[in-house]
Motif scaffolding. Sequence first.
Motif, PDB file in Angstrom:
ATOM      1  N   LEU A   1       0.702  -1.119  -0.057  1.00 13.76           N
ATOM      2  CA  LEU A   1      -0.157  -0.036   0.031  1.00 13.76           C
ATOM      3  C   LEU A   1       0.927   1.433   0.072  1.00 13.76           C
ATOM      4  O   LEU A   1       0.363   2.289  -0.332  1.00 13.76           O
ATOM      5  N   LEU A   2       2.147   0.903   0.431  1.00 14.09           N
ATOM      6  CA  LEU A   2       3.063   2.238   0.309  1.00 14.09           C
ATOM      7  C   LEU A   2       4.044   2.219  -0.944  1.00 14.09           C
ATOM      8  O   LEU A   2       4.738   3.086  -1.037  1.00 14.09           O
TER       9      LEU A   2
ATOM     10  N   ASP B   1       3.692   3.295 -12.491  1.00 18.07           N
ATOM     11  CA  ASP B   1       2.733   2.065 -12.230  1.00 18.07           C
ATOM     12  C   ASP B   1       1.697   2.858 -11.903  1.00 18.07           C
ATOM     13  O   ASP B   1       1.038   3.216 -10.948  1.00 18.07           O
ATOM     14  N   PRO B   2       0.354   2.650 -13.096  1.00 14.48           N
ATOM     15  CA  PRO B   2      -0.884   3.153 -12.752  1.00 14.48           C
ATOM     16  C   PRO B   2      -1.486   2.925 -11.864  1.00 14.48           C
ATOM     17  O   PRO B   2      -2.461   3.634 -11.064  1.00 14.48           O
TER      18      PRO B   2
ATOM     19  N   ILE C   1      -3.793   3.452  -6.017  1.00 16.86           N
ATOM     20  CA  ILE C   1      -4.008   3.189  -4.625  1.00 16.86           C
ATOM     21  C   ILE C   1      -3.665   4.508  -4.028  1.00 16.86           C
ATOM     22  O   ILE C   1      -4.248   4.735  -2.876  1.00 16.86           O
ATOM     23  N   GLN C   2      -2.595   5.088  -4.311  1.00 19.94           N
ATOM     24  CA  GLN C   2      -2.241   6.405  -3.776  1.00 19.94           C
ATOM     25  C   GLN C   2      -3.085   7.308  -3.616  1.00 19.94           C
ATOM     26  O   GLN C   2      -3.435   8.273  -2.574  1.00 19.94           O
ATOM     27  N   ASN C   3      -3.692   7.490  -4.796  1.00 18.92           N
ATOM     28  CA  ASN C   3      -4.745   8.357  -5.005  1.00 18.92           C
ATOM     29  C   ASN C   3      -5.875   8.338  -4.108  1.00 18.92           C
ATOM     30  O   ASN C   3      -6.681   9.235  -3.691  1.00 18.92           O
TER      31      ASN C   3
ATOM     32  N   GLY D   1      -9.198   7.974   2.145  1.00 11.87           N
ATOM     33  CA  GLY D   1      -8.581   7.593   3.426  1.00 11.87           C
ATOM     34  C   GLY D   1      -8.105   5.970   3.452  1.00 11.87           C
ATOM     35  O   GLY D   1      -8.463   5.356   2.329  1.00 11.87           O
ATOM     36  N   LEU D   2      -7.215   5.615   4.410  1.00 11.54           N
ATOM     37  CA  LEU D   2      -6.719   4.269   4.336  1.00 11.54           C
ATOM     38  C   LEU D   2      -7.604   3.430   4.496  1.00 11.54           C
ATOM     39  O   LEU D   2      -7.335   2.345   3.664  1.00 11.54           O
TER      40      LEU D   2
END
Length: 388
Positions: free
Chosen positions: A332-333, A339-340, A345-347, A353-354
């Motif tokens: 998740l980090l 890498d789209p 995931i980052q967006n 939120g997480l």
Amino acid sequence: MLKAVHFGAGNIGRGFIGYLLYKSEYEITFVDISKELVESINTYKRYNVIILKDNVEKEEVKNIKAIHIEDEENLSKAIVDADIITTSVGANNLKSIGEKLRNYLKIRKANIDKPLNIMACENALFATNILKNSILEKEDKDFIEYVNQKIGFPNTAVDRIVPNVDIKKELPIDVAVEDFYEWDIDKKAIIGDLNIKGVELVADLEPYIERKLFLLNGAHATTAYLGYLKGYKYIHEAIEDDFIRNIVSGMQEEASLALSRKHNIKKDELGRYASKVIKRFKNSYLKDEVVRVGREPTRKLAGNDRLMMPAKFCYEIGVMPQFILYGIAAGLLFDYKEDPKACEIQNDIKNFGLEKTISKVTGLEENSGLLQEIVKKYKELKEAFGKR
Ligand SMILES: NC(=O)C1=CN([C@@H]2O[C@H](COP(=O)(O)OP(=O)(O)OC[C@H]3O[C@@H](n4cnc5c(N)ncnc54)[C@H](O)[C@@H]3O)[C@@H](O)[C@H]2O)C=CC1
Ligand SMILES: O=P(O)(O)OC[C@H]1O[C@](O)(CO)[C@@H](O)[C@@H]1O
């Protein structure tokens, strides 16, 4: 000569499936979406498989050709003539391949009666079933009956590390591979004969696929995500880091516990398999980049894939899979900009939120014990390595 049609002329297509089909005296036609790759294959009609080890070896694959996926006329002829059809296009592309294959198989039905076997060679559980279902979706009884009688759909587990290593090549389509390989095929589903050298025909495939997916691919993804977080470029560097190695070995032990309970496989047998995998990761000739091995984290962190499946098995038998969850948290980090799926995931973490993101990616309920533990580990890893 027997004829093989292989969809996806990339790393595993040329470096493993094409390699063994050629050794088994199949005449191979590759099918790909890349015009450049199709042109190169048709120009050279051969390539070298470079086996990366102390004494590098080279083996030639010859008499090959390629068809572009949109070349309907030639693709139709190739499918009608084929004795075997294989794919290695990425599991997410199987549905569209199935939809195309359906039409060509109808032409085949009208023209030829010989048996055919179709196998999806992808890193996913029962990938051939995904392909078969997309071929048969909304089909009439007559076609379904034909397919069930004349076409075998064996599921498989394919294992050979084929990296994107930058080495001196004779031809641009040469491919570099590790020495090891394993290709397990469900023998019950084969129709007619299937003679491929080097494969293992097995009666019960599930333990083989799960062992490979959890102990190799799960461990690989864990090494990649933690390696990325700690600033390593290659897998062989990351696996030498004591912190990473300890987590990877721990996740293999947790996954082995789940495998031994579920399939009644002896722990020491799984231990030997796991150690061999670590040795393969240490192969510095492969120069396998962490960003290749970690690619598409949305797929790798999904509920039915290499990390979440063993985590859920452990949890169900009362074990909190601490080490597997570190791998998931590290995934998740994984914020690799090219890498789209990593960017997605980052967006999502930024926008929703997480907890909501973990739930969307893994399929876990937001209030589940596993999800809450992933959150803790995410924060711990971010605090320790997130600001490098
Ligand atoms: N590289 C490896 O060591 C291994 C890969 N796999 C699996 O094999 C599959 C392919 O992986 P790689 O060979 O590494 O990837 P790759 O990216 O090198 O090759 C995939 C090939 O499929 C082609 N392709 C994509 N969509 C297509 C479509 N709709 N129709 C026709 N061709 C299409 C691409 O142009 C590319 O040439 C994945 O599912 C992967 O998980 C499995 C075991 C080992
Ligand atoms: O091909 P995927 O599923 O993206 O994942 C990469 C994985 O596949 C392999 O390329 C081969 O099994 C491994 O190197 C790695 O675990």
